[in-house]
Design a protein around this motif. Structure first.
Motif, mmCIF file in Angstrom:
data_model
loop_
_atom_site.group_PDB
_atom_site.id
_atom_site.type_symbol
_atom_site.label_atom_id
_atom_site.label_comp_id
_atom_site.label_asym_id
_atom_site.label_seq_id
_atom_site.Cartn_x
_atom_site.Cartn_y
_atom_site.Cartn_z
ATOM 1 N N TYR A 197 0.840 -1.191 0.000
ATOM 2 C CA TYR A 197 0.000 0.000 0.000
ATOM 3 C C TYR A 197 0.885 1.254 0.000
ATOM 4 C CZ TYR A 197 -4.146 -2.765 1.043
ATOM 5 O OH TYR A 197 -5.183 -3.661 0.980
ATOM 6 N N VAL A 198 0.486 2.232 -0.740
ATOM 7 C CA VAL A 198 1.214 3.512 -0.764
ATOM 8 C C VAL A 198 0.197 4.642 -0.593
ATOM 9 C CG1 VAL A 198 3.223 2.795 -2.130
ATOM 10 C CG2 VAL A 198 1.102 3.476 -3.302
ATOM 11 N N TRP A 199 0.708 5.801 -0.180
ATOM 12 C CA TRP A 199 -0.174 6.966 -0.025
ATOM 13 C C TRP A 199 -0.466 7.596 -1.381
ATOM 14 C CZ3 TRP A 199 3.338 9.421 4.280
ATOM 15 C CH2 TRP A 199 3.087 8.775 5.497
ATOM 16 N N ASN A 200 -1.688 8.014 -1.534
ATOM 17 C CA ASN A 200 -2.100 8.729 -2.740
ATOM 18 C C ASN A 200 -1.787 10.212 -2.551
ATOM 19 O OD1 ASN A 200 -3.361 9.872 -4.913
ATOM 20 N ND2 ASN A 200 -5.399 9.001 -4.482
ATOM 21 N N ALA A 201 -0.766 10.679 -3.259
ATOM 22 C CA ALA A 201 -0.279 12.043 -3.043
ATOM 23 C C ALA A 201 -0.816 13.032 -4.070
ATOM 24 C CB ALA A 201 1.245 12.055 -3.086
ATOM 25 N N GLY A 202 -1.611 12.541 -5.013
ATOM 26 C CA GLY A 202 -2.171 13.468 -5.999
ATOM 27 C C GLY A 202 -1.156 13.955 -7.020
ATOM 28 N N ILE A 203 -0.136 13.147 -7.259
ATOM 29 C CA ILE A 203 0.883 13.485 -8.261
ATOM 30 C C ILE A 203 0.743 12.475 -9.404
ATOM 31 C CG2 ILE A 203 3.348 13.858 -8.669
ATOM 32 C CD1 ILE A 203 3.669 14.155 -5.627
ATOM 33 N N PHE A 204 0.617 12.988 -10.628
ATOM 34 C CA PHE A 204 0.289 12.117 -11.760
ATOM 35 C C PHE A 204 1.173 12.425 -12.952
ATOM 36 C CE2 PHE A 204 -3.578 13.177 -9.386
ATOM 37 C CZ PHE A 204 -3.959 11.919 -8.957
ATOM 38 N N LEU A 205 1.296 11.430 -13.814
ATOM 39 C CA LEU A 205 1.975 11.636 -15.097
ATOM 40 C C LEU A 205 1.179 10.875 -16.148
ATOM 41 C CD1 LEU A 205 4.551 12.916 -16.419
ATOM 42 C CD2 LEU A 205 5.689 10.711 -16.028
ATOM 43 N N PHE A 206 0.726 11.588 -17.171
ATOM 44 C CA PHE A 206 -0.003 10.940 -18.284
ATOM 45 C C PHE A 206 -0.009 11.874 -19.481
ATOM 46 C CE2 PHE A 206 -3.289 12.121 -14.924
ATOM 47 C CZ PHE A 206 -3.509 13.413 -15.364
ATOM 48 N N ARG A 207 -0.220 11.283 -20.652
ATOM 49 C CA ARG A 207 -0.366 12.103 -21.857
ATOM 50 C C ARG A 207 -1.651 12.904 -21.754
ATOM 51 N NH1 ARG A 207 1.442 9.155 -27.327
ATOM 52 N NH2 ARG A 207 -0.443 10.289 -27.998
ATOM 53 N N ALA A 208 -1.628 14.103 -22.294
ATOM 54 C CA ALA A 208 -2.822 14.953 -22.281
ATOM 55 C C ALA A 208 -3.990 14.226 -22.936
ATOM 56 C CB ALA A 208 -2.531 16.279 -23.005
ATOM 57 N N ASP A 209 -3.716 13.590 -24.092
ATOM 58 C CA ASP A 209 -4.826 12.934 -24.807
ATOM 59 C C ASP A 209 -5.345 11.716 -24.054
ATOM 60 O OD1 ASP A 209 -2.578 11.391 -25.284
ATOM 61 O OD2 ASP A 209 -2.666 11.575 -27.478
ATOM 62 N N ALA A 210 -4.434 11.026 -23.340
ATOM 63 C CA ALA A 210 -4.885 9.849 -22.587
ATOM 64 C C ALA A 210 -5.816 10.267 -21.449
ATOM 65 C CB ALA A 210 -3.680 9.085 -22.029
#
Lengths: 356, 356
Positions: A197-210
């Motif tokens: 389990y890890v904390w959800n820190a609200g940091i994301f990486l994704f393509r704009a279109d995805a």
């Protein structure tokens, strides 16, 4: 063949500056939110977020999604750290993170641009570890996965959401098994003992279109309202201003609820990077440099026979004698006094003030 | 025969307003001492002292011995309570109580005038008990005894001097057996158990000439310096101004050391009259009206889940959550925070400030 392929688009840092930050009242207030305060260093947390990628190969200048009322302060703070190419998306009203990120994705020139979405009011002390995690996430991102960074938990925190990591996709990226709401203490301890389990820190990486594709599927109303507001966008210098009434009509929801918990191909990269959301006076005391007596003092403070206190004054002289484990904050016309370890109770004050 | 005798002179209240009152820092300061603050009521303690005898049969308007720098404030406060006939003796410098009382005795028109000497910064809640004690002391006073009023002790206080009462002279006046310096806790408990001990509150009643005669015998230097300074006195309206250099040359000493501990014919009248010297923030908390949670709050205070605190603000809003037994004082540019029960440690702050 590779030499003629175009370079992949740079990563666009998207810094979300929407939070009101009432948990650090009286220092943070609607007109001066937490991320614009120099609480943890001589720079604001927004400035620290900007500097995480500033001038780094493979990254563009950031796009900051902010409340329109903070535009001037943000522009001043960007100038202070020498970031002159950032753009600002100015929200007329806050609609939570899913719409804010949609605006950023729609503003990206190239739909294939990877968006590095970061809250503006968190602290990351081990930035190299963060960049290593980003690098390891990029292959999945180019393959249109939605990647979230999960913080290795240090204690059974009940104030954060958790992510259960599923099967390994790459060296260190996992499928997301499930998102877990803020747990009670027993559940939190169970997850910590179980691992995975890890904390959800609200940091994301994704393509704009995805992201936009997943949003269109899982929350079409947000996708459409955000899109319409950006079709009628106004650009003023570095500011991007979605059409006010169209954006105001957008439903409010978090990226977690609207997209991440529902989408396919959601991955999590665990990372241990000295992360804190600076979500309370207690968290700030833990982060700050403390003297031998355990006191973290800022401003004109006289601490005599006083231990393990957080004391902050923007003006008046604060004299403390024979006290332990207190949080004392003096700013403007307000003085807050509360014990350490109970700093979530600042809410009781802000609620009492609303009733006045 | 009695009908043709002249009336005995009225009692002249002599209110000593010389204290600096650093124990109530930051509210009391050299420029605004404790006795001029409305700490215990909507009137200052000096005003309360004036009202103890104001308009009462057998008493003149008071004579206030004060530091010259406080003259304007005192005149304003006298006007507020309608005392328009008081006179002020303005000391250019403080020389402790023996010289101050000498000035008052020398200023009395009639040498036979009984002087009721009272500190200006004490509280007496049972004024009728005080007047009963005064009445019972008067026969001895007319007979040239020096009378001190001894407070019936309620607890083994180590912050006051004590008086051991000797043989009974009248219904309730005793010879003074001896004066006892501020005791340690064991000694204080012993005296309380033994009985016959009262607190030395610095309240006296004696004829002007009896005091001056005793002073001339036991501390001629004070007697002479005070006399010389009053021979060159200047009177301006209600203000009596002893010659500055001559008074400055006067040795400093308390009436206790200079006169009372040495003189013959010293009596003590015990009295239980709700007396407090308001000598600390703790003493003030004990005196003040407290709400159901035990808090005594003055000014803009929000106290949530907070118990047994003394909170005083002259301006800023003070929000307290989840704290117990604190003293919090905000005034001007200063905020003091300390635990209840340790308020003598305010001295540590004022000493630290001096070193700055």
């Amino acid at each position: 063949v590779t030499s003629t392929e175009p370079d992949p688009p740079h990563i666009l840092p998207v810094i979300l500056s929407g939070g009101a930050g009432t948990r650090l009242w009286p220092l943070s207030r609607p007109e001066m939110p937490k991320q614009l305060l120099a609480l943890t260093a001589d720079k604001s947390m927004m400035q620290l977020a900007v500097e995480r990628t500033h001038g780094r190969a493979g990254f563009s200048s950031p796009l900051i999604v902010a409340n329109a009322r903070h535009a001037n302060m943000i522009e001043e703070q960007l100038a202070e750290v020498g970031e002159n190419n950032a753009k600002l998306i100015l929200e007329p009203v806050g609609r939570n993170t899913a719409p804010a990120i949609a605006l950023a994705a729609l503003a990206a020139q190239d739909p294939a641009t990877p968006l590095l979405v970061m809250p503006s009011d968190h602290v990351i002390t081990d930035v190299p570890a963060f960049h290593a995690a980003i690098a390891s996430a990029l292959p999945l991102v180019r393959d249109r996965w939605l990647v979230t960074f999960g913080i290795t938990p240090s204690h059974p925190e009940t104030g954060y959401g958790y992510i259960k990591m599923g099967e390994l996709l790459t060296d260190n990226a996992h499928c997301v098994d499930r998102f877990v709401e803020k747990p009670d203490a027993t559940t939190a301890e169970g997850m910590l003992a179980e691992g995975d389990y890890v904390w959800n820190a609200g940091i994301f990486l994704f393509r704009a279109d995805a992201y936009l594709a997943a949003l269109a599927i899982h929350d079409a109303a947000i996708f459409e309202a955000a899109s319409h507001s950006m079709e009628a966008v106004i650009e003023q210098g570095r500011c991007i201003i979605p059409e006010s009434a169209l954006f105001a009509a957008c439903p409010a929801d978090s990226i977690d609820y609207a997209v991440m918990e529902k989408a396919e191909r959601v991955a999590v990269v665990p990372v241990d990077m000295g992360w804190s959301d600076v979500g309370s006076w207690d968290a700030l005391h833990a982060l700050k440099h403390r003297d031998e007596a355990g006191n973290a003092c800022q401003g004109d403070v006289i601490a005599i026979d006083t231990r393990n206190c957080l004391v902050h004054s923007d003006g008046p002289r604060i004299a403390m004698v024979d006290v332990d484990d207190l949080i004392v904050v003096a700013t403007g016309n307000d003085i807050l006094i509360m014990p350490r370890g109970r700093s979530q109770d600042v809410r009781k004050v802000t609620e009492a003030l609303k009733k006045r």
